[in-house]
Design a protein around this motif. Structure first.
Motif, short mmCIF file in Angstrom:
data_model
loop_
_atom_site.label_atom_id
_atom_site.label_comp_id
_atom_site.label_asym_id
_atom_site.label_seq_id
_atom_site.Cartn_x
_atom_site.Cartn_y
_atom_site.Cartn_z
N TYR A 25 50.05 25.39 21.03
CA TYR A 25 49.86 26.62 21.80
C TYR A 25 51.13 27.46 21.89
CZ TYR A 25 45.69 24.19 23.41
OH TYR A 25 44.51 23.52 23.46
N PHE A 26 50.94 28.78 21.88
CA PHE A 26 52.04 29.70 22.17
C PHE A 26 52.19 29.77 23.68
CE2 PHE A 26 51.01 31.17 17.91
CZ PHE A 26 52.26 31.45 17.38
N ARG A 27 53.42 29.55 24.17
CA ARG A 27 53.72 29.60 25.60
C ARG A 27 54.80 30.63 25.87
NH1 ARG A 27 54.76 23.40 27.11
NH2 ARG A 27 56.18 23.61 25.39
N GLN A 28 54.81 31.20 27.06
CA GLN A 28 55.87 32.14 27.42
C GLN A 28 57.21 31.45 27.28
OE1 GLN A 28 55.36 33.86 31.29
NE2 GLN A 28 53.42 34.80 30.76
N SER A 29 58.17 32.17 26.72
CA SER A 29 59.47 31.56 26.48
C SER A 29 60.41 31.65 27.68
CB SER A 29 60.13 32.21 25.27
OG SER A 29 60.39 33.57 25.51
N SER A 30 60.01 32.37 28.73
CA SER A 30 60.86 32.50 29.90
C SER A 30 60.89 31.18 30.69
CB SER A 30 60.36 33.62 30.80
OG SER A 30 59.13 33.26 31.38
N HIS A 31 61.77 31.13 31.65
CA HIS A 31 61.89 29.91 32.47
C HIS A 31 61.18 30.05 33.81
CE1 HIS A 31 64.60 28.04 29.66
NE2 HIS A 31 65.24 29.18 29.57
N LYS A 32 60.23 30.99 33.89
CA LYS A 32 59.48 31.19 35.13
C LYS A 32 58.53 30.03 35.38
CE LYS A 32 58.34 36.01 34.28
NZ LYS A 32 57.16 36.87 34.31
N LYS A 33 58.21 29.83 36.65
CA LYS A 33 57.12 28.91 36.98
C LYS A 33 55.83 29.65 36.68
CE LYS A 33 59.14 26.03 40.53
NZ LYS A 33 58.92 25.45 41.86
N ASN A 34 54.73 28.95 36.62
CA ASN A 34 53.41 29.55 36.37
C ASN A 34 53.34 30.31 35.05
OD1 ASN A 34 52.62 28.61 38.91
ND2 ASN A 34 53.33 30.47 39.89
N LYS A 35 54.02 29.79 34.04
CA LYS A 35 53.96 30.42 32.73
C LYS A 35 52.55 30.29 32.17
CE LYS A 35 57.57 28.08 31.12
NZ LYS A 35 58.57 27.62 30.15
N LYS A 36 52.10 31.33 31.51
CA LYS A 36 50.79 31.32 30.89
C LYS A 36 50.92 31.06 29.40
CE LYS A 36 48.04 33.19 34.24
NZ LYS A 36 48.63 32.49 35.34
N ARG A 37 49.91 30.43 28.86
CA ARG A 37 49.80 30.32 27.41
C ARG A 37 49.21 31.63 26.92
NH1 ARG A 37 47.18 24.37 27.75
NH2 ARG A 37 49.08 23.29 28.32
N LEU A 38 49.51 31.97 25.69
CA LEU A 38 49.07 33.24 25.13
C LEU A 38 47.56 33.42 25.23
CD1 LEU A 38 49.59 35.89 23.66
CD2 LEU A 38 49.59 34.61 21.51
N HIS A 39 46.79 32.39 24.88
CA HIS A 39 45.34 32.55 24.90
C HIS A 39 44.82 32.77 26.33
CE1 HIS A 39 45.70 28.19 25.61
NE2 HIS A 39 44.45 28.19 26.03
N GLN A 40 45.49 32.20 27.32
CA GLN A 40 45.09 32.42 28.71
C GLN A 40 45.35 33.86 29.13
OE1 GLN A 40 47.66 29.38 30.26
NE2 GLN A 40 45.92 28.03 30.73
N GLN A 41 46.51 34.40 28.73
CA GLN A 41 46.84 35.77 29.11
C GLN A 41 45.90 36.77 28.42
OE1 GLN A 41 49.18 36.61 31.55
NE2 GLN A 41 47.90 38.43 31.38
N ILE A 42 45.57 36.51 27.17
CA ILE A 42 44.63 37.39 26.45
C ILE A 42 43.26 37.34 27.11
CG2 ILE A 42 43.40 37.73 24.26
CD1 ILE A 42 46.04 36.89 22.87
N TYR A 43 42.83 36.16 27.53
CA TYR A 43 41.55 36.04 28.24
C TYR A 43 41.58 36.87 29.52
CZ TYR A 43 37.46 34.18 30.57
OH TYR A 43 36.26 34.08 31.21
#
Length: 71
Positions: A25-43
């Motif tokens: 999976y593509f994941r946000q590269s930032s160090h934030k909590k609650n990072k979304k995976r790309l497919h989740q954000q697109i959804y």
């Protein structure tokens, strides 16, 4: 490492990782909590909030096909 920029946010995936999630999976590269995976954000951007207890899957089984119609 592979990268994708979506709406100004960088998402990464590591095809050679031993960790399946990092490999698939593509994941946000930032160090934030609650990072979304790309497919989740697109959804979310196309269909709204993901209901509690639900998971977004890829209809064709390919985690690289993040077209809204495939989620």
């Amino acid at each position: 490492m592979e990268t994708v920029i979506y709406k100004g946010i960088k998402y990464v995936r590591y095809p050679n990782s031993k960790d399946r999630t990092a490999r698939v999976y593509f994941r946000q590269s930032s160090h934030k909590k609650n990072k979304k995976r790309l497919h989740q954000q697109i959804y979310i951007d196309n269909f709204g909030k993901i209901p509690k207890g639900f998971h977004v899957h890829h209809k064709d089984g390919s985690s690289l096909n993040n077209e809204p119609s495939n989620l």
